[in-house]
Design a protein around this motif. Structure first.
Motif, short mmCIF file in Angstrom:
data_model
loop_
_atom_site.label_atom_id
_atom_site.label_comp_id
_atom_site.label_asym_id
_atom_site.label_seq_id
_atom_site.Cartn_x
_atom_site.Cartn_y
_atom_site.Cartn_z
N PRO A 175 8.95 5.54 12.23
CA PRO A 175 8.71 6.11 10.90
C PRO A 175 9.52 5.40 9.82
CG PRO A 175 9.11 7.84 12.52
CD PRO A 175 9.44 6.53 13.18
N ILE A 176 9.01 5.45 8.60
CA ILE A 176 9.72 4.92 7.44
C ILE A 176 10.96 5.78 7.21
CG2 ILE A 176 9.59 4.49 4.96
CD1 ILE A 176 6.51 4.19 5.37
N GLY A 177 12.12 5.16 6.99
CA GLY A 177 13.34 5.93 6.83
C GLY A 177 14.17 5.55 5.62
N THR A 178 13.67 4.59 4.82
CA THR A 178 14.40 4.14 3.63
C THR A 178 13.66 4.60 2.38
OG1 THR A 178 15.20 2.19 4.81
CG2 THR A 178 15.33 2.15 2.41
N PHE A 179 14.38 5.25 1.46
CA PHE A 179 13.74 5.82 0.27
C PHE A 179 14.54 5.46 -0.98
CE2 PHE A 179 12.93 8.55 3.94
CZ PHE A 179 11.55 8.48 3.99
N PRO A 180 13.92 5.44 -2.17
CA PRO A 180 12.49 5.75 -2.39
C PRO A 180 11.59 4.66 -1.82
CG PRO A 180 13.47 4.92 -4.40
CD PRO A 180 14.61 5.10 -3.43
N TYR A 181 10.40 5.08 -1.40
CA TYR A 181 9.42 4.17 -0.83
C TYR A 181 8.30 3.95 -1.85
CZ TYR A 181 6.00 2.05 2.26
OH TYR A 181 5.10 1.18 2.82
N THR A 182 8.01 2.68 -2.14
CA THR A 182 6.99 2.34 -3.14
C THR A 182 6.01 1.33 -2.55
OG1 THR A 182 8.56 2.65 -4.95
CG2 THR A 182 6.57 1.40 -5.45
N PRO A 233 -23.51 9.28 2.13
CA PRO A 233 -23.06 10.67 1.98
C PRO A 233 -22.29 11.17 3.21
CG PRO A 233 -25.34 10.44 1.26
CD PRO A 233 -24.95 9.14 1.90
N GLY A 234 -21.13 11.78 2.95
CA GLY A 234 -20.34 12.36 4.03
C GLY A 234 -19.32 11.43 4.66
N GLU A 235 -19.43 10.13 4.41
CA GLU A 235 -18.48 9.19 5.02
C GLU A 235 -17.12 9.30 4.33
OE1 GLU A 235 -18.44 7.19 7.57
OE2 GLU A 235 -20.50 7.63 8.20
N GLU A 236 -16.06 9.16 5.12
CA GLU A 236 -14.70 9.16 4.60
C GLU A 236 -14.00 7.89 5.07
OE1 GLU A 236 -12.80 12.76 5.83
OE2 GLU A 236 -13.68 13.94 4.20
N ASP A 237 -13.44 7.14 4.12
CA ASP A 237 -12.67 5.94 4.43
C ASP A 237 -11.21 6.24 4.14
OD1 ASP A 237 -14.50 3.28 4.84
OD2 ASP A 237 -15.54 4.82 3.69
N ILE A 238 -10.37 5.99 5.14
CA ILE A 238 -8.99 6.44 5.09
C ILE A 238 -8.04 5.26 4.91
CG2 ILE A 238 -7.13 7.56 6.39
CD1 ILE A 238 -9.32 9.19 7.80
N PHE A 239 -7.16 5.38 3.93
CA PHE A 239 -5.97 4.53 3.82
C PHE A 239 -4.79 5.41 4.18
CE2 PHE A 239 -2.19 3.31 1.42
CZ PHE A 239 -2.03 1.99 1.83
N GLY A 240 -4.08 5.06 5.24
CA GLY A 240 -3.00 5.91 5.71
C GLY A 240 -1.67 5.20 5.75
N LEU A 241 -0.61 5.94 5.48
CA LEU A 241 0.75 5.46 5.66
C LEU A 241 1.30 6.03 6.97
CD1 LEU A 241 2.22 5.98 2.08
CD2 LEU A 241 1.78 3.78 3.17
N ILE A 242 2.14 5.25 7.65
CA ILE A 242 2.78 5.78 8.84
C ILE A 242 3.75 6.89 8.42
CG2 ILE A 242 2.55 3.58 10.03
CD1 ILE A 242 5.57 3.21 9.64
N SER A 243 4.26 7.63 9.39
CA SER A 243 5.12 8.77 9.09
C SER A 243 6.42 8.36 8.42
CB SER A 243 5.43 9.54 10.38
OG SER A 243 4.25 10.06 10.94
N MET A 244 7.00 9.31 7.72
CA MET A 244 8.29 9.10 7.04
C MET A 244 9.29 10.10 7.60
SD MET A 244 7.13 8.45 3.11
CE MET A 244 6.01 7.09 2.72
#
Length: 297
Positions: A175-182, A233-244
């Motif tokens: 997981p990401i552990g350094t903040f702030p994260y940009t 219609p109905g499709e979802e495209d996901i951009f995801g960040l790993i956990s923090m």
């Protein structure tokens, strides 16, 4: 120049062509033959992709009526994080495209160039069916990195080796552990480090776009999805960040800039922000706007 050999004639609209290897790719063409041995022009040749050809259907050799293969890898997923631990189930869907039931055959998985893990499938895999199978020995990922997982079956007299093996890439991260994260999308690589894309229909999805007017009026880069050219219609495209890892923080806040032009009152798009507090196992909706509510222009 391409040359083709004649393999036979038929008085009907069908003809069975024997081939030396069903896994190879072959080209076929036809032409009319009339009285007095008059022949017409040959048709444009078409390709039949064999069972081992990318995009081709897996075919069963008529002389070998046995099969056991791998249809899908259902676990693990291609994005894994250490907040879920270091051990993961390897679960696959076995398939049998023959008409003969199979049992007691070995199934393997291998991580990279490591030692393969073997386990016998002791159930009965009937012809024309699939069955879920989970290895007793879990997959262990000791350190973050990119890996390749390979799964395969071995069956004596297998008449369809084209479905024996599947491979998938795995990205394993802490997981990401350094903040702030940009994330400002200024780096050329996309998706950026610590992020991933999920594009279920392998069609239009999130990309990095340059020469965008930013919130300050200056040119910048941004993440962009071409909704104008994408009607699904109905499709979802996901951009995801790993956990923090927020265990050392008192509070957390997510902010982002967006721009959206609505296509019409009839055709609209939406944007969701989903948040998980259990390392991506479940998600709750934190933000949703669509249509005129989402539009900024």
């Amino acid at each position: 120049q391409k040359y083709m050999d004649s393999v036979g004639t038929s008085a009907t609209t069908t003809f069975d062509v024997p081939v030396s290897n069903i896994n190879n790719s072959y080209w076929f063409a036809v032409r009319a033959k009339g009285t007095n041995n008059l022949v017409g022009l040959r048709s444009i040749a078409v390709e039949h992709t064999g069972g081992a050809t990318s995009g081709g259907a897996c075919l069963l050799d008529c002389g070998l009526n046995d099969d056991a293969g791998v249809a899908n890898i259902t676990s693990p997923t291609s994005i894994l994080q250490s907040c879920n631990g270091n051990n993961f189930d390897v679960t696959i869907d076995l398939t049998n495209i023959s008409s003969t039931s199979q049992t007691n055959f070995p199934v393997y998985y291998q991580l990279g160039t490591g030692t393969p893990v073997m386990q016998n499938y002791t159930g009965t895999l009937a012809g024309g069916t699939t069955a879920s199978f989970t290895f007793t020995t879990q997959l262990n990922l000791a350190t973050p990195g990119n890996y390749n997982l390979k799964v395969w079956t071995v069956l004596t007299g297998d008449g369809a080796t084209c479905n024996d093996t599947l491979e998938m890439p795995i990205n394993f991260s802490n997981p990401i552990g350094t903040f702030p994260y940009t994330e400002d999308f200024q780096a050329t690589a996309f998706p950026p480090n610590n992020s991933y894309l999920d594009n279920p229909d392998n069609d239009v999805t999130w990309v990095r776009s340059g020469n965008v007017t930013g919130p300050t009026g200056a040119n910048t880069n941004a993440m962009f999805l071409d909704c104008y050219s994408y009607n699904a219609p109905g499709e979802e495209d996901i951009f995801g960040l790993i956990s923090m890892d927020l265990t050392t923080t008192l509070s957390a806040q997510l902010t982002f800039d967006l721009a959206h032009a609505q296509y019409s009152a009839t055709y609209t798009d939406g944007l969701k922000v989903m948040v998980s507090t259990d390392c991506g196992q479940t998600f709750t909706q934190a933000y949703f706007k669509s249509g005129a509510q989402l539009a900024t222009a």
